[in-house]
Scaffold this motif. Structure first.
Motif, short mmCIF file in Angstrom:
data_model
loop_
_atom_site.label_atom_id
_atom_site.label_comp_id
_atom_site.label_asym_id
_atom_site.label_seq_id
_atom_site.Cartn_x
_atom_site.Cartn_y
_atom_site.Cartn_z
N ASN A 132 89.32 30.56 32.59
CA ASN A 132 88.58 31.65 33.24
C ASN A 132 89.45 32.89 33.39
N GLU A 133 90.73 32.69 33.70
CA GLU A 133 91.65 33.82 33.83
C GLU A 133 91.81 34.55 32.49
N ILE A 134 91.89 33.77 31.41
CA ILE A 134 92.01 34.38 30.08
C ILE A 134 90.73 35.15 29.73
N MET A 135 89.58 34.60 30.08
CA MET A 135 88.32 35.31 29.82
C MET A 135 88.25 36.61 30.61
N PHE A 189 89.93 42.79 18.17
CA PHE A 189 90.58 41.57 18.63
C PHE A 189 89.76 40.38 18.13
N LEU A 190 90.43 39.46 17.45
CA LEU A 190 89.78 38.29 16.87
C LEU A 190 90.40 37.05 17.50
N ALA A 191 89.64 36.36 18.35
CA ALA A 191 90.16 35.23 19.13
C ALA A 191 89.50 33.93 18.67
N ASP A 192 90.33 32.98 18.27
CA ASP A 192 89.86 31.69 17.77
C ASP A 192 90.08 30.61 18.83
N GLU A 193 89.01 30.17 19.49
CA GLU A 193 89.07 29.14 20.54
C GLU A 193 90.21 29.43 21.53
N PRO A 194 90.27 30.63 22.11
CA PRO A 194 91.43 31.01 22.92
C PRO A 194 91.58 30.22 24.21
N THR A 195 90.50 29.55 24.65
CA THR A 195 90.59 28.74 25.88
C THR A 195 90.60 27.25 25.58
N LEU A 232 84.90 36.58 19.47
CA LEU A 232 85.40 35.33 20.05
C LEU A 232 84.76 34.15 19.34
N ILE A 233 85.58 33.33 18.68
CA ILE A 233 85.10 32.14 17.97
C ILE A 233 85.22 30.96 18.93
N THR A 234 84.13 30.21 19.15
CA THR A 234 84.18 29.11 20.10
C THR A 234 83.10 28.07 19.81
N HIS A 235 83.33 26.85 20.31
CA HIS A 235 82.30 25.82 20.28
C HIS A 235 81.71 25.62 21.67
N ASP A 236 82.25 26.34 22.66
CA ASP A 236 81.91 26.14 24.07
C ASP A 236 80.81 27.12 24.49
N GLU A 237 79.63 26.60 24.84
CA GLU A 237 78.51 27.45 25.22
C GLU A 237 78.84 28.33 26.42
N LYS A 238 79.54 27.76 27.42
CA LYS A 238 79.85 28.53 28.63
C LYS A 238 80.75 29.71 28.31
N VAL A 239 81.69 29.50 27.41
CA VAL A 239 82.56 30.59 26.99
C VAL A 239 81.77 31.62 26.18
N ALA A 240 80.95 31.14 25.26
CA ALA A 240 80.18 32.04 24.41
C ALA A 240 79.24 32.93 25.21
N GLN A 241 78.67 32.39 26.28
CA GLN A 241 77.72 33.13 27.09
C GLN A 241 78.34 34.32 27.81
N GLN A 242 79.66 34.35 27.91
CA GLN A 242 80.31 35.47 28.58
C GLN A 242 80.37 36.72 27.71
N ALA A 243 80.13 36.56 26.42
CA ALA A 243 80.09 37.72 25.53
C ALA A 243 78.77 38.47 25.72
#
Length: 223
Positions: free
Chosen positions: A178-181, A163-169, A196-207
Motif C-alpha cells: 500500500n505504501e508503494i501504491m 513509468f512501467l511497473a511489473d508486479e511492483p507489489t 502498472l502490470i499486475t494479476h492483483d485485482e485490488k492493485v489494478a483497481q487503484q489505477a
C-alpha cells in the motif's frame, strides 16, 4: 503516448504456436495511470516487453509518442529505454554490491550526466521516496519495501515520460504494498504516465483505467 494496433506476438514452444498477443489493440494517453491485468500466462509480460521496447511484435503497429517502434534501430531502442521509460520490477533488479545511491545513479552514468548534477539528482530522487538517510546502505541492508523505493528512485531519476511497473507489489506484504501504491499515486499526481502490470485485482483497481488481457486478447474494463 502508447498505441497498439492489431499487435500479435507468437512463440513456438515444443512444436506448438503460442499466441502471447493476439491482434491486440489499445491506447494510453499522456498523464494516464493505467493497469494491465491478467492471470499468469495471459500475455502481460509480452505486452510489457513490447511497451518497454525490450521486444518487438511479429505483426501490427506499436506507436510510442507517435513514432512506430519497429522502425527504430537497436541503438535507438536502447536510447528510448534509457531516456523515456522508467522500469520498476517485482524483484527490484538492484545490483547487490552497490549502495542505494550507486544503484540510483547508474542510469545517469549511462546518459553521460556530469558528476555534480548526478549527485544532486540522486539525492532528490531518494528524498522523494523517503530514503534520504539510507543512501549508503546496500540492498541486503534494506527491507523489501525499501528496496522497491530505491528501484522507484532509480526509475524517476532520469525524469522519464513513462513509468512501467511489473508486479511492483508482488513480493511485498500488504502494508508495504500500500505504501508503494501511494508513491505511484504521487507520481501520477505530478503528471507522470504510469502503466502498472499486475494479476492483483485490488492493485489494478487503484489505477484510473484498467485493461484486461486474457489468452493474448485485450479488452477495456468498465467501472
Amino acid at each position: 503516448m502508447i498505441r497498439f494496433h492489431d499487435v500479435s506476438k507468437i512463440y513456438h514452444i515444443g512444436g506448438e504456436e503460442v499466441h502471447a498477443l493476439d491482434h491486440a489493440s489499445m491506447h494510453i494517453s499522456p498523464g494516464e495511470f493505467v493497469s494491465i491485468i491478467g492471470p499468469s500466462g495471459s500475455g502481460k509480460s509480452t505486452m510489457m516487453n513490447i511497451i518497454g521496447c525490450l521486444d518487438v511484435a511479429d505483426s501490427g503497429e506499436y506507436l510510442l509518442d507517435g513514432l512506430p517502434i519497429e522502425q527504430y534501430s537497436e541503438r535507438e531502442l536502447t536510447r528510448v529505454r534509457n531516456r523515456k521509460i522508467g522500469f520498476i520490477f517485482q524483484n527490484f533488479n538492484l545490483i547487490q554490491r552497490m549502495t542505494a545511491e550507486e544503484n540510483v545513479e547508474l542510469p545517469l552514468i549511462y546518459q553521460g550526466v556530469r558528476t555534480a548534477q548526478r549527485r544532486q539528482r540522486v539525492r532528490e530522487a531518494l528524498e522523494r521516496v523517503g530514503l534520504s538517510k539510507r543512501g549508503h546502505h546496500r540492498p541486503t541492508e534494506l527491507s523489501g519495501g525499501q528496496q522497491q523505493r530505491v528501484a522507484i528512485a532509480r526509475a524517476l531519476v532520469t525524469e522519464p515520460s513513462l513509468f512501467l511497473a511489473d508486479e511492483p507489489t508482488g513480493n511485498l506484504d500488504s502494508r508495504t504494498g500500500n505504501e508503494i501504491m501511494e508513491l505511484f499515486h504521487e507520481l501520477h499526481e505530478r503528471g507522470n504516465t504510469l502503466v502498472l502490470i499486475t494479476h492483483d485485482e485490488k492493485v489494478a483497481q487503484q489505477a484510473c483505467r484498467r485493461i484486461r488481457i486474457f489468452d493474448g486478447r485485450v479488452e477495456e474494463v468498465d467501472g
